[in-house]
Design a protein around this motif. Structure first.
Motif: not given
Length: 87
Positions: A40-43, A48-50, A55-58
């Motif tokens: 939640e904090e990263a978003c 942006t949304n989760s 997608r960026w993690v993948k």
């Protein structure tokens, strides 16, 4: 119409929960002296949304750290990724 006492009770519960949060603020998690953000904090930090975050993690643009079945992200790594993407 709502019962005025129920409305008042709900408002008092909200105030009480806010006071508890103020009295006991959440401790910021760190690893190797780096600030960790939960999903939640990263978003919120990335505005942006989760789904986009995942997608960026993948795509291996952002590294995810898992602790107690929760995902965390290093704030500095997110900043580095943003800087690289803007170039």
């Amino acid at each position: 119409m709502s019962n005025p006492f129920e409305v008042l009770e709900k408002r008092l519960e909200n105030i009480e929960s806010l006071l508890v949060d103020i009295k006991h603020p959440p401790q910021q998690k760190t690893i190797d002296d780096e600030i960790l953000l939960d999903e939640e904090e990263a978003c919120a930090f990335l505005k942006t949304n989760s789904v986009t975050l995942w997608r960026w993690v993948k795509a291996k643009k952002i590294k995810v750290y898992k602790f107690s079945h929760k995902n965390y992200y290093k704030r500095n790594e997110i900043l580095e990724t943003i800087t690289q993407l803007q170039k």
